[in-house]
Design an enzyme around this catalytic site. Sequence first.
Site, mmCIF file in Angstrom:
data_model
loop_
_atom_site.group_PDB
_atom_site.id
_atom_site.type_symbol
_atom_site.label_atom_id
_atom_site.label_comp_id
_atom_site.label_asym_id
_atom_site.label_seq_id
_atom_site.Cartn_x
_atom_site.Cartn_y
_atom_site.Cartn_z
ATOM 1 N N LYS A 232 0.886 -1.179 0.000
ATOM 2 C CA LYS A 232 0.000 0.000 0.000
ATOM 3 C C LYS A 232 0.919 1.222 0.000
ATOM 4 O O LYS A 232 1.430 1.624 1.030
ATOM 5 C CB LYS A 232 -0.879 -0.021 1.251
ATOM 6 C CG LYS A 232 -2.184 0.778 1.169
ATOM 7 C CD LYS A 232 -2.058 2.241 0.799
ATOM 8 C CE LYS A 232 -1.783 3.131 1.985
ATOM 9 N NZ LYS A 232 -1.605 4.558 1.576
ATOM 10 N N GLU B 254 9.653 1.724 10.890
ATOM 11 C CA GLU B 254 10.690 2.730 10.615
ATOM 12 C C GLU B 254 9.994 4.064 10.674
ATOM 13 O O GLU B 254 9.218 4.399 9.778
ATOM 14 C CB GLU B 254 11.271 2.528 9.215
ATOM 15 C CG GLU B 254 11.935 1.191 8.972
ATOM 16 C CD GLU B 254 13.268 1.069 9.680
ATOM 17 O OE1 GLU B 254 13.782 2.088 10.188
ATOM 18 O OE2 GLU B 254 13.781 -0.046 9.750
ATOM 19 N N GLU C 269 9.747 16.666 14.681
ATOM 20 C CA GLU C 269 10.178 16.419 13.309
ATOM 21 C C GLU C 269 9.387 17.348 12.381
ATOM 22 O O GLU C 269 8.166 17.311 12.362
ATOM 23 C CB GLU C 269 9.912 14.967 12.915
ATOM 24 C CG GLU C 269 10.323 14.676 11.490
ATOM 25 C CD GLU C 269 10.053 13.245 11.069
ATOM 26 O OE1 GLU C 269 8.929 12.766 11.265
ATOM 27 O OE2 GLU C 269 10.983 12.610 10.543
HETATM 28 P P1 NAP Z 1 2.468 8.755 7.272
HETATM 29 O O1 NAP Z 1 1.449 9.797 7.237
HETATM 30 O O2 NAP Z 1 2.694 8.028 8.537
HETATM 31 O O3 NAP Z 1 2.087 7.727 6.123
HETATM 32 C C1 NAP Z 1 2.850 6.600 5.818
HETATM 33 C C2 NAP Z 1 1.965 5.544 5.200
HETATM 34 O O4 NAP Z 1 1.005 5.094 6.153
HETATM 35 C C3 NAP Z 1 1.163 6.039 4.011
HETATM 36 O O5 NAP Z 1 1.083 5.022 3.051
HETATM 37 C C4 NAP Z 1 -0.186 6.327 4.645
HETATM 38 O O6 NAP Z 1 -1.241 6.352 3.745
HETATM 39 C C5 NAP Z 1 -0.284 5.182 5.608
HETATM 40 N N1 NAP Z 1 -1.268 5.375 6.682
HETATM 41 C C6 NAP Z 1 -1.770 6.538 7.169
HETATM 42 N N2 NAP Z 1 -2.657 6.299 8.159
HETATM 43 C C7 NAP Z 1 -2.719 4.959 8.301
HETATM 44 C C8 NAP Z 1 -3.455 4.085 9.159
HETATM 45 N N3 NAP Z 1 -4.300 4.544 10.078
HETATM 46 N N4 NAP Z 1 -3.268 2.763 9.042
HETATM 47 C C9 NAP Z 1 -2.412 2.266 8.131
HETATM 48 N N5 NAP Z 1 -1.693 3.037 7.288
HETATM 49 C C10 NAP Z 1 -1.848 4.364 7.375
HETATM 50 O O7 NAP Z 1 3.882 9.306 6.854
HETATM 51 P P2 NAP Z 1 4.230 10.202 5.586
HETATM 52 O O8 NAP Z 1 3.709 11.561 5.832
HETATM 53 O O9 NAP Z 1 3.855 9.499 4.336
HETATM 54 O O10 NAP Z 1 5.816 10.182 5.638
HETATM 55 C C11 NAP Z 1 6.535 11.010 6.479
HETATM 56 C C12 NAP Z 1 6.968 10.264 7.734
HETATM 57 O O11 NAP Z 1 7.658 9.073 7.401
HETATM 58 C C13 NAP Z 1 7.971 11.054 8.543
HETATM 59 O O12 NAP Z 1 7.655 10.990 9.906
HETATM 60 C C14 NAP Z 1 9.296 10.358 8.283
HETATM 61 O O13 NAP Z 1 10.254 10.516 9.263
HETATM 62 C C15 NAP Z 1 8.857 8.961 8.133
HETATM 63 N N6 NAP Z 1 9.851 8.199 7.387
HETATM 64 C C16 NAP Z 1 10.636 7.323 8.068
HETATM 65 C C17 NAP Z 1 11.601 6.599 7.409
HETATM 66 C C18 NAP Z 1 12.448 5.606 8.134
HETATM 67 O O14 NAP Z 1 13.035 4.758 7.478
HETATM 68 N N7 NAP Z 1 12.538 5.649 9.431
HETATM 69 C C19 NAP Z 1 11.771 6.757 6.033
HETATM 70 C C20 NAP Z 1 10.971 7.677 5.368
HETATM 71 C C21 NAP Z 1 10.003 8.383 6.068
HETATM 72 P P3 NAP Z 1 -1.663 7.786 3.087
HETATM 73 O O15 NAP Z 1 -0.591 8.117 2.159
HETATM 74 O O16 NAP Z 1 -2.952 7.564 2.419
HETATM 75 O O17 NAP Z 1 -1.789 8.748 4.243
#
Ligand code: NAP
Length: 491
Positions: A189, A264, A395
């Site tokens: 997804k 992650e 962050e």
């Molecule tokens: P996000 O909002 O947490 O979304 C990540 C993924 O989760 C998306 O595919 C999102 O779908 C999905 N999602 C959202 N709500 C969910 C739920 N209730 N249940 C299951 N899945 C759900 O993060 P983002 O804004 O895309 O990315 C930024 C974040 O990722 C930052 O905090 C960054 O630090 C972190 N990140 C961490 C790493 C690492 O390796 N540690 C690498 C890259 C990024 P939608 O797109 O539809 O919302």
Amino acid sequence: MSELIPIHPEVQAFLNREQKLLIGGQWVAAASGATFDTLNPATGQPLTRVAAGDQADIDRAVRAARAAFPAWAAIMPAQRERLLHKFADLMEAHKSELAQLEVLDNGKPWGSAYNVEVNVAIGQMRYYAGWCTKLTGETYPVSSPDFHVYSIRQPLGVCGAITPWNYSLVMATQKIGPALAAGNTLILKPAEQTPLTAIRLGELALEAGIPEGVFNVVTGFGETAGAALTAHPDVDKIAFTGSTEVGRRIIGASAGNLKHVSLELGGKSPLIIFDDADIPAAANAALWAIFANSGQNCVAGSRLYVQDRVYDAVQDALASAAPALKIGQGLDTGTQLGPLISQTQLDRVMHYVDAGVRDGAALITGGAKLDGAGYFMQPTIFGNVADDALIAAEEIFGPVLTVFRFNDESEAVARANSSKFGLAAGVWTRDLSRAHRLARTLNAGVVWVNTYDWFDPSVPFGGVGQSGYGRELGRQVMEMYTELKSVWVKL
Ligand code: NAP
Ligand code: MG
């Protein structure tokens, strides 16, 4: 110097089709018929329409992945390896197409898509292709001659991968590679903002001959498709990369069938420059540690600690280099900083910038969004930031750096470690003992010494504290996609 890369005919043809879900080897519309637009963040304009999968589609995908699992788990490892290499070969053959899709969907500069992201993704697929034939168990020297005891490593079953938008391709292959190599089947997804390369990977996987149902792609929203995947009783593992907040929700939703979860999550990574460092090199590293990918990088070096004696030199170098970075659309080869991913993200980052100013931090450079189309903002640097200010603790996930002054090593370590996150850290010093001392004491899953932001498929990656748990990459990730079974045989 700079030129505008023309859109590849194959990319245009791809964008002209409405994108569907890949379930059990078939491209299908969402059961509900719902679709959504994916936008080009450099223009704010739609690129194409994508199926919005939800619970019903996740159910279908899980059934397909479950049905495909026994045969995929039983296939000879060398055959699995060949199929994954074929997949990597096709990614290589379609490299510029994949890079263009990523640039259009995410906004990142061409060089970082083509030279970094796609290459890293291909390298990961090849590395994990190799692991198919290298998964072994052990024998155990139990305290009785009457037994032969050994272990075998077996796949978990059906896995779900949920990925963010900042490095969509790499985040996908980092999960597809080990999941499939270990003999699991997978449902991906991707983030709603960047679904296109995941869909293209689905097409390439089918073309490579990866059997139907082994790799499925369900595009859609986190609250519907993502939540359904996470809560599904017949999914054995969720590999998640994204925000700490959603990570917490995933743990809750996974409790029903006690599925494996690896997380992650976010970061607020410190980079420490000592006064004995190579200062021009350190300042340049600090610049890219925060501004690469417009700061939308989980390991962004967003807290920069600089020792007293060199503070002014480093701050001056950053203050003159940051405004000179060329901001623009990713297909312009001169672009160094692309847009943020969305209006929402731009508003979020600007909210932090306003909070920084309100809290009395000194705005050294930047701080404004750009007029016109797209979600662009200036690279922004704050000095004189209180350690407990909002912009020093949270962050931001945008091009915003906070610079702090420190006096000695123990102070630098204590302040660097005073974060709920623990993803990455950087140290710049010529003192070898100090470098290794800090590598031990910094709270982080990865420490870079006299460099920053390096990855390799062989090197484990992950966080401590609220940056998550479990590791991706390296040999260690294979343990996250397998169970170890012990076998006792009476002789
Ligand atoms: P996000 O909002 O947490 O979304 C990540 C993924 O989760 C998306 O595919 C999102 O779908 C999905 N999602 C959202 N709500 C969910 C739920 N209730 N249940 C299951 N899945 C759900 O993060 P983002 O804004 O895309 O990315 C930024 C974040 O990722 C930052 O905090 C960054 O630090 C972190 N990140 C961490 C790493 C690492 O390796 N540690 C690498 C890259 C990024 P939608 O797109 O539809 O919302
Ligand atoms: Mg997009």
